[in-house]
Structures are given as structure tokens and as C-alpha cells.
Design a protein around this motif. Sequence first.
Motif, short mmCIF file in Angstrom:
data_model
loop_
_atom_site.label_atom_id
_atom_site.label_comp_id
_atom_site.label_asym_id
_atom_site.label_seq_id
_atom_site.Cartn_x
_atom_site.Cartn_y
_atom_site.Cartn_z
N UNK A 17 -4.31 7.88 10.47
CA UNK A 17 -3.51 8.44 9.37
C UNK A 17 -2.82 7.33 8.59
N UNK A 18 -2.44 6.24 9.27
CA UNK A 18 -1.81 5.13 8.56
C UNK A 18 -2.85 4.27 7.85
N UNK A 19 -4.07 4.22 8.37
CA UNK A 19 -5.14 3.56 7.62
C UNK A 19 -5.38 4.31 6.32
N UNK A 20 -5.34 5.62 6.40
CA UNK A 20 -5.49 6.45 5.20
C UNK A 20 -4.36 6.19 4.21
N UNK A 21 -3.10 6.07 4.72
CA UNK A 21 -1.96 5.79 3.85
C UNK A 21 -2.09 4.42 3.21
N UNK A 22 -2.64 3.45 3.95
CA UNK A 22 -2.84 2.13 3.34
C UNK A 22 -3.84 2.22 2.20
N UNK A 23 -4.87 3.09 2.36
CA UNK A 23 -5.81 3.30 1.26
C UNK A 23 -5.11 3.87 0.05
N UNK A 24 -4.14 4.80 0.25
CA UNK A 24 -3.38 5.36 -0.87
C UNK A 24 -2.59 4.26 -1.57
N UNK A 25 -1.94 3.37 -0.77
CA UNK A 25 -1.18 2.28 -1.38
C UNK A 25 -2.10 1.34 -2.16
N UNK A 26 -3.28 1.04 -1.62
CA UNK A 26 -4.22 0.17 -2.33
C UNK A 26 -4.68 0.82 -3.63
N UNK A 27 -4.95 2.13 -3.58
CA UNK A 27 -5.37 2.82 -4.79
C UNK A 27 -4.27 2.81 -5.83
N UNK A 28 -2.98 2.98 -5.38
CA UNK A 28 -1.87 2.96 -6.32
C UNK A 28 -1.72 1.59 -6.97
#
Length: 379
Positions: free
Chosen positions: A304-315
Motif C-alpha cells: 500500500x505504501x509502494x502504491x502511495x509512492x507511485x501517487x507521489x511520483x505521479x504528482x
Amino acid sequence: MSQNHYQVLGVAPSAAAADIKRAYRRLVVRYHPDKHGGDARYEDEFKAVALAYRILGDPGRRATYDFQLQQAARRAEEARRQQQQRPVSQHVYGVPMPPPAPLRTRPPAGSRERHYQRIPQQRARFNARDWGLTLLFLLGIGLFSFAVKVTMDRVSANRNYDDGLRAYANGNFAAAYAFLEETLHFRPDYAPALRRHGELERLFEHDPAAARADFRAALRQPQPRRVKAQVLYHLGRCETALGRPADADLRYSQALQQDSTLSAAHLARGRGRLLDLNNAALALTDLSTGLAQRRRAAAPTPWSFVQLRGVALAALGRYAEARTDYFNTLQANPKDGRTHFLLGRLAAHTGDSTAACEFYHRAVNLGYDYARAAEQECR
């Protein structure tokens, strides 16, 4: 009369220690039984010399012996003086005579001459010393009772805490909660019990406000740095649950000051900075650090935190890296509708509307309802 030790050694009572030692050596040689064929008389003399030197050769024993001699001399002198002062008429062949009857010069007084006075009764009164002793006695009783109570409370608290830990480890959280309640009843400031009680309040009682109070109370007690970091981390989780993201971020930062290797604090602070404080750059740093620490510790990857890191990278516009994180998450959990939805949004940002619609459709089929509106826009 028997000789004293000075007379046995043939020295004066004021003789120096060297003279006493010299006399002893001379007499030991003179009276040694081996020189006289075991004669009992010389053996007794030899023992007397040895005893005298054992007393007079030791300064402490000699001082005690001198004092005893002085006391004996004083008593003898007193007896001699009393013997000299006693009238001769009171002794007949050495036997004391009874004292003579008192000489009466007139008949005893009659009842009229006798004057009787009533002695007034005096009431007992406490003086300052009596009051002081009484208060000191009462204070001693109070301190003793307090010490007994503190000791018994501590024993009861430790026993309940141990029972609570066993119940906690066995998954019996209701019993663990009850035992910890009893522990805090006897020792309200017991930091380990406050910490465990707060964890149960947050995770199983779902009462973050009560858990926050427990964790704050635990922080007021001295604790090792790593334990204090854990408490601050849990306090930050409570602040997050209570909708206080800034306070939560502060608590996570304090936890990392105590223990920079606490990956859970890095991950929690990164999630808060991304979702609540809208700071994708700082969130990316925290999430990457936390995940790297988990990887070095060979701990399971929190996808779930790997997924959140993807959100931060996309932002931050780093779409390729974000896509890698999303696909890694999807590979670990293929039926995660949220990951499909995020891939759809990423495809939309890069202008691939066909791929975006396909990902939205998959997300809806997997039960992720937040993707339904986006899917309808594709029709």
C-alpha cells in the motif's frame, strides 16, 4: 593474694611495651617445660607468663586490664576505709551488732498534735516533648502504612501487567484490556502499562482520544529512546485518526529524532504529507526511506505504501517511475481495484485514453466504486 599480670612478668604497671616484650621473652625461656623435664610447676608458670603477655602485649586488652585493676584498687580502698570508720562497739568477735534503738526524749505526739494535709491531685499534662514524641510516633505509623500500601500496589500492578501481556500475546484482547485496567488502577504512572493500554484503546477499542491520553501520560515517564520513539509513533497515529495532520506530522518527526531507523514512522509521515498536507516532495522522501529500511531489514513489503509512492511520483510528474510502482503493486495483488484506477489516471495524464478507460473498467469490475464516474466519462 594472687599476682596480677604485671607482677607475673616482673614489670611495673607503667612499663613500656618494649620492656614488657623483653620480660616475656626472658621468662618464656626460663620456664619453658622442655628445659625442666615437664615439671608441672614450671608448666604453670609458663602458662601464667603466656597469659600475662597476651593481655599486656595487646594495647586494647592492656587498657581494659588497667581499668579493671584501678576499679579493684578503688573498691579495696573503699572497703578498708569503711572498716576503719566502723565503731568498735558494733563488732563482737568480728560479727556486726544490731544498731541501737532510737533514743526517745518524749512520748509520741497525740492525735491533736498531728496535722494532716490533703495532697492535691495533679492532672497529667503533656509538655512539648510529649507532644513531639506523640506526633513522631503517629508520623512513623503513617509512613509505615504508606510504605506497605505502595509495596502491595506495586506487587499487584506487576502481577496484573504480566497477566495482561500473556493475554495480549495470546490474542485475548478483552482480557488483556481488563488486566491493564487493573494495573493502572494500582499504578497510574506505570509507563509500560500505559503504552499497551493505549495500543488496545486505538486498535481494538477504536478510541483514539483515550489512546492519546495514555500515550501522553507514558511520555511523562523516563523511557529508553527506542521505546519513546514507539510511543511517539502511536501518538502520531492517534492525531491522524482525530483529524490533526499537523500534530501527527510533529509526532512522527519527534519519533524519528529518537530513532531514525523506525520505518513505520517514515511511512506514516510520508502518507500524511501526501494525503493530508499535500506535500508530494517530502512525502516521496519519507516513503522511499521507509521502504528502503523495510527492504534492508528483510521485512515484508507494505505494498500500500509502494502504491502511495507511485501517487507521489505521479504528482511530481515522474510518470514512468509511478507506473513502475503501480505495476509492482499490481503484480503483488492483481485484484486491487484501486491500483487499476491509479493506472487509468496515469494513462489519462499521458494522453492514452484507450488504456485509461480499460483500467477504469477493470477497477469497477473489481469493486472499486470510485472509478465508476471515470468509466462513465469514457462512454
